[in-house]
Design a protein around this motif. Structure first.
Motif, PDB file in Angstrom:
ATOM      1  N   UNK A 163     -66.044  -0.632 -34.521  1.00 21.21           N
ATOM      2  CA  UNK A 163     -65.175  -1.583 -35.202  1.00 21.21           C
ATOM      3  C   UNK A 163     -63.838  -1.679 -34.475  1.00 21.21           C
ATOM      4  N   UNK A 164     -63.197  -2.845 -34.570  1.00 15.50           N
ATOM      5  CA  UNK A 164     -61.939  -3.062 -33.847  1.00 15.50           C
ATOM      6  C   UNK A 164     -60.819  -2.130 -34.310  1.00 15.50           C
ATOM      7  N   UNK A 165     -60.796  -1.815 -35.596  1.00  9.96           N
ATOM      8  CA  UNK A 165     -59.724  -0.957 -36.096  1.00  9.96           C
ATOM      9  C   UNK A 165     -58.395  -1.683 -36.186  1.00  9.96           C
ATOM     10  N   UNK A 166     -58.420  -2.871 -36.787  1.00  8.11           N
ATOM     11  CA  UNK A 166     -57.166  -3.592 -36.981  1.00  8.11           C
ATOM     12  C   UNK A 166     -56.210  -2.788 -37.874  1.00  8.11           C
ATOM     13  N   UNK A 167     -54.882  -2.993 -37.714  1.00 11.53           N
ATOM     14  CA  UNK A 167     -54.263  -4.005 -36.851  1.00 11.53           C
ATOM     15  C   UNK A 167     -53.898  -3.514 -35.457  1.00 11.53           C
ATOM     16  N   UNK A 168     -54.105  -2.232 -35.185  1.00 11.53           N
ATOM     17  CA  UNK A 168     -53.722  -1.708 -33.862  1.00 11.53           C
ATOM     18  C   UNK A 168     -54.881  -1.725 -32.876  1.00 11.53           C
ATOM     19  N   UNK A 169     -56.050  -2.163 -33.344  1.00 13.27           N
ATOM     20  CA  UNK A 169     -57.218  -2.342 -32.464  1.00 13.27           C
ATOM     21  C   UNK A 169     -57.588  -1.062 -31.715  1.00 13.27           C
ATOM     22  N   UNK A 170     -57.598   0.055 -32.457  1.00 11.86           N
ATOM     23  CA  UNK A 170     -57.953   1.333 -31.849  1.00 11.86           C
ATOM     24  C   UNK A 170     -59.380   1.336 -31.324  1.00 11.86           C
ATOM     25  N   UNK A 171     -60.250   0.538 -31.984  1.00 14.17           N
ATOM     26  CA  UNK A 171     -61.640   0.488 -31.559  1.00 14.17           C
ATOM     27  C   UNK A 171     -61.825  -0.089 -30.179  1.00 14.17           C
ATOM     28  N   UNK A 172     -60.930  -0.952 -29.771  1.00 13.19           N
ATOM     29  CA  UNK A 172     -61.032  -1.502 -28.419  1.00 13.19           C
ATOM     30  C   UNK A 172     -60.897  -0.394 -27.379  1.00 13.19           C
ATOM     31  N   UNK A 173     -60.010   0.536 -27.657  1.00 21.53           N
ATOM     32  CA  UNK A 173     -59.842   1.677 -26.761  1.00 21.53           C
ATOM     33  C   UNK A 173     -61.107   2.523 -26.737  1.00 21.53           C
ATOM     34  N   UNK A 174     -61.697   2.724 -27.909  1.00 23.63           N
ATOM     35  CA  UNK A 174     -62.949   3.483 -27.989  1.00 23.63           C
ATOM     36  C   UNK A 174     -64.056   2.791 -27.211  1.00 23.63           C
ATOM     37  N   UNK A 175     -64.186   1.477 -27.396  1.00 22.66           N
ATOM     38  CA  UNK A 175     -65.245   0.722 -26.713  1.00 22.66           C
ATOM     39  C   UNK A 175     -65.101   0.811 -25.195  1.00 22.66           C
TER      40      UNK A 175
END
Length: 284
Positions: A149-161
């Motif tokens: 998941x993206x992990x809004x609003x800081x978009x932590x999931x993008x870092x994980x991906x």
């Protein structure tokens, strides 16, 4: 110097709570190079600086509890000299750092052993323990599909991906937070890190609670993992949420409405199937 570290810790919103705890512990080593006339003066300085570090991020249980542990290790021993008190401080810092870092690795290894070839996982936020577990399993020959998941609003999931994309045998797919239910019927397990578990609640990045609830409705097991330093006995720690700036959610000014941005939510532990730490597996 410690004040600067406290300010830095206050801004470490995209770091694992274990990383924050270790950084705070090491910050106290600055006191070992300062001059103090008496043991009492040194202990007061240790407590004052530790308190500043704890206040910098009171939502991180491992930071708060390990700081208390270091101070108590010195206060509980009647050191005869400042040098003795400093030696005790260094030993306590080293023990805390070793326990946190070793705990993460052992928890990750235990989770990796549970991951079977061909499993599909779903994870939320950014957890170094979860990442290590997946990487360890992949290095042992396990192929995994992972929804992040993206992990809004800081978009932590993008870092994980992005981290998962670098691991052989792992196929990662980034999804918006609200799509977790859409993909849940493809998922074998939800794998989560944790900020802490206090009493009967898992405190983790906001969005964890609805994710666990959706998984429960779909009969998908939910596993939380991390160092045992994040397990807090009743009365040992009172969680304080972190309410972030509204500009993380909405860049333009809000007119006629408020913007709320809590960093964490509280998930009842009865929505979890098990908690895996270096202390073992707790079935729920």
């Amino acid at each position: 110097m410690i004040d600067e570290t406290a300010e830095e810790i206050a801004e470490m919103r995209t770091h694992s709570s274990s990383v924050v705890a270790v950084k705070a512990a090491r910050a106290l080593e600055d006191l070992l190079d300062e001059e103090f006339h008496t043991v009492e003066e040194y202990v007061r300085a240790l407590e004052r600086n530790s308190s500043a570090l704890r206040r910098a991020n009171p939502s991180h249980a491992s930071l708060v509890t390990t700081q208390h542990e270091i101070v108590e290790a010195v206060e509980d021993v009647d050191a005869e000299t400042v040098a003795d008190a400093k030696e005790r401080t260094q030993a306590a810092i080293d023990a805390v750092v070793e326990r946190v870092e070793t705990g993460k690795h052992e928890a990750a290894e235990a989770v990796a052993e549970e991951l079977a070839d061909g499993m599909t996982l779903l994870t939320h936020d950014y957890s170094t323990t979860v990442l290590e577990a997946i990487e360890t399993a992949a290095e042992n020959g396990t192929y995994l599909d992972v929804y992040v998941t993206e992990g809004r609003p800081r978009y932590m999931g993008r870092r994980t991906a992005r981290r998962l994309a670098e691991i052989d045998r792992v196929d990662a797919t980034l999804i918006v937070d609200g799509a977790a239910g859409h993909y849940m019927d493809e998922v074998d397990a939800v794998l989560l890190g944790m900020d802490c578990i206090v009493d009967d609640f898992l405190y983790n990045r906001v969005g964890t609670y609805p994710l666990a609830a959706v998984a429960g409705d779909a009969d998908v097991p939910v596993v939380a993992t991390g160092s045992s330093a994040k397990l807090v006995d009743e009365g040992g720690f009172r969680f304080e949420n972190d309410y972030r700036t509204p500009t993380e959610v909405l860049l333009e000014p809000s007119e006629g409405f408020d913007v709320a941005n809590p960093a964490y939510d509280a998930t009842p532990v009865d929505l979890l199937d098990r908690v895996v730490t270096d202390a073992g597996v707790r079935q729920l």
